[in-house]
Design a protein around this motif. Sequence first.
Motif, short mmCIF file in Angstrom:
data_model
loop_
_atom_site.label_atom_id
_atom_site.label_comp_id
_atom_site.label_asym_id
_atom_site.label_seq_id
_atom_site.Cartn_x
_atom_site.Cartn_y
_atom_site.Cartn_z
N ARG A 179 0.61 12.86 10.29
CA ARG A 179 -0.40 11.97 10.85
C ARG A 179 -1.05 11.09 9.78
O ARG A 179 -2.28 11.04 9.65
N PRO A 180 -0.23 10.35 9.03
CA PRO A 180 -0.80 9.51 7.96
C PRO A 180 -1.35 8.18 8.46
O PRO A 180 -1.91 7.41 7.68
N GLY A 181 -1.15 7.87 9.74
CA GLY A 181 -1.52 6.58 10.31
C GLY A 181 -0.28 5.75 10.55
O GLY A 181 0.71 5.87 9.80
N PRO A 182 -0.28 4.90 11.57
CA PRO A 182 0.91 4.11 11.91
C PRO A 182 1.42 3.24 10.76
O PRO A 182 2.63 3.12 10.56
N GLU A 183 0.51 2.63 10.00
CA GLU A 183 0.94 1.76 8.90
C GLU A 183 1.72 2.54 7.85
O GLU A 183 2.71 2.06 7.29
N ALA A 184 1.27 3.75 7.56
CA ALA A 184 1.97 4.59 6.58
C ALA A 184 3.35 4.99 7.10
O ALA A 184 4.32 5.03 6.33
N VAL A 185 3.46 5.30 8.38
CA VAL A 185 4.76 5.65 8.96
C VAL A 185 5.72 4.48 8.83
O VAL A 185 6.88 4.64 8.44
N VAL A 186 5.23 3.28 9.15
CA VAL A 186 6.06 2.06 9.01
C VAL A 186 6.52 1.91 7.57
O VAL A 186 7.70 1.66 7.29
N ASN A 187 5.59 2.06 6.63
CA ASN A 187 5.93 1.89 5.21
C ASN A 187 6.91 2.96 4.74
O ASN A 187 7.85 2.65 3.98
N ASN A 188 6.73 4.19 5.18
CA ASN A 188 7.64 5.27 4.76
C ASN A 188 9.07 4.98 5.16
O ASN A 188 10.01 5.32 4.43
N VAL A 189 9.25 4.36 6.32
CA VAL A 189 10.61 4.08 6.81
C VAL A 189 11.17 2.81 6.19
O VAL A 189 12.31 2.79 5.70
N LEU A 190 10.39 1.75 6.21
CA LEU A 190 10.92 0.46 5.76
C LEU A 190 11.02 0.33 4.25
O LEU A 190 11.93 -0.32 3.73
N ASN A 191 10.09 0.96 3.53
CA ASN A 191 10.07 0.84 2.07
C ASN A 191 10.41 2.13 1.35
O ASN A 191 10.76 2.11 0.17
N GLY A 192 10.28 3.24 2.03
CA GLY A 192 10.61 4.52 1.43
C GLY A 192 9.41 5.20 0.81
O GLY A 192 8.39 4.57 0.52
N LEU A 193 9.53 6.51 0.62
CA LEU A 193 8.46 7.26 -0.02
C LEU A 193 8.30 6.84 -1.47
O LEU A 193 7.22 6.93 -2.05
N ARG A 194 9.40 6.37 -2.06
CA ARG A 194 9.37 5.72 -3.36
C ARG A 194 9.86 4.29 -3.16
O ARG A 194 10.79 4.06 -2.40
N PRO A 195 9.26 3.31 -3.82
CA PRO A 195 9.65 1.91 -3.62
C PRO A 195 11.16 1.70 -3.76
O PRO A 195 11.78 2.23 -4.67
N GLY A 196 11.72 0.96 -2.81
CA GLY A 196 13.15 0.66 -2.86
C GLY A 196 14.02 1.67 -2.16
O GLY A 196 15.25 1.54 -2.16
N ASN A 197 13.41 2.68 -1.54
CA ASN A 197 14.20 3.71 -0.85
C ASN A 197 14.04 3.64 0.66
O ASN A 197 14.16 4.66 1.34
N GLY A 198 13.77 2.46 1.17
CA GLY A 198 13.65 2.30 2.61
C GLY A 198 14.99 2.39 3.31
O GLY A 198 16.06 2.45 2.67
N ALA A 199 14.94 2.40 4.63
CA ALA A 199 16.15 2.59 5.45
C ALA A 199 17.17 1.50 5.17
O ALA A 199 16.86 0.31 5.14
N LYS A 200 18.42 1.92 5.02
CA LYS A 200 19.54 1.02 4.77
C LYS A 200 20.76 1.54 5.51
O LYS A 200 20.74 2.67 6.01
#
Length: 262
Positions: A179-200
């Motif tokens: 439950r980190p908030g919707p914006e965090a969920v979006v960021n976790n998927v699109l950008n990844g937990l570490r920068p550059g590791n988003g969904a591909k």
Amino acid sequence: MRIIIFRRPSWRNLALWGILLFVIIAYRENVASVFSGKLKPIYSVNVNTKDIGITFDISWGEETAEPILDILKKEGIRATFFLSSPWAEKHQELVRRMVADGHEIGSHGNRHIDLITLGPEEIEKEILTAQQVLEEVTGQKIRLIRTPNGAYNNKVIFTADKLGYRVIQWSVDSLDWKRPGPEAVVNNVLNGLRPGNGAKPGDIILFHASDSAPDTIKALPTIIQQLKRKGNNLIPVGKLLEEASSTWPPESNLKEERLTGK
């Protein structure tokens, strides 16, 4: 001059070596799984397309699953839902809607416990108990499993593989259950937990449709639309596996390991 004398092995030693050889040959797959340390679930795949696997785990809750199904239908997305069998048995209408909407059903086990704490016979019982319920409710042949809590070891993977299952993990974690908030969920998927590791392409995304993850309802439309803009297609894991030239990590290619005896 030193003389080396070779003693003829006793019949008892020969018998013991013979028994050991028989056990290794007869149970070579078990021996490999225990000693290789290499059995892994599938985290992602290698594909020549822009397809990404989208998955949802459900083990409890009443409120989240239906809104997610509404979003997926509106966006024209078909996903894989890993369902615990007690939840599926209790919510048969929702499960039948998943099937009617074209979604794939996988197993999330029976009891929501770590299978690594069980013996092989108990693991097999957990998997088959869930399979019976899920196949009766869905009419689908269930052959994908995501173990409860993602817990696995050689024993779990070997037992599942023996029963005809492929164990599915994930390479992109939305962390929606925190439950980190919707914006965090979006960021976790699109950008990844570490920068550059988003969904591909070839990745498998983990979401939850249990009531522990209410942020997913608000985050999902944005995630789907952004990935579509990049030219990605979100598809069920089973279809992603059909397209795959190989799975990652290499230790998840169990059939290849068996053929090579590794």
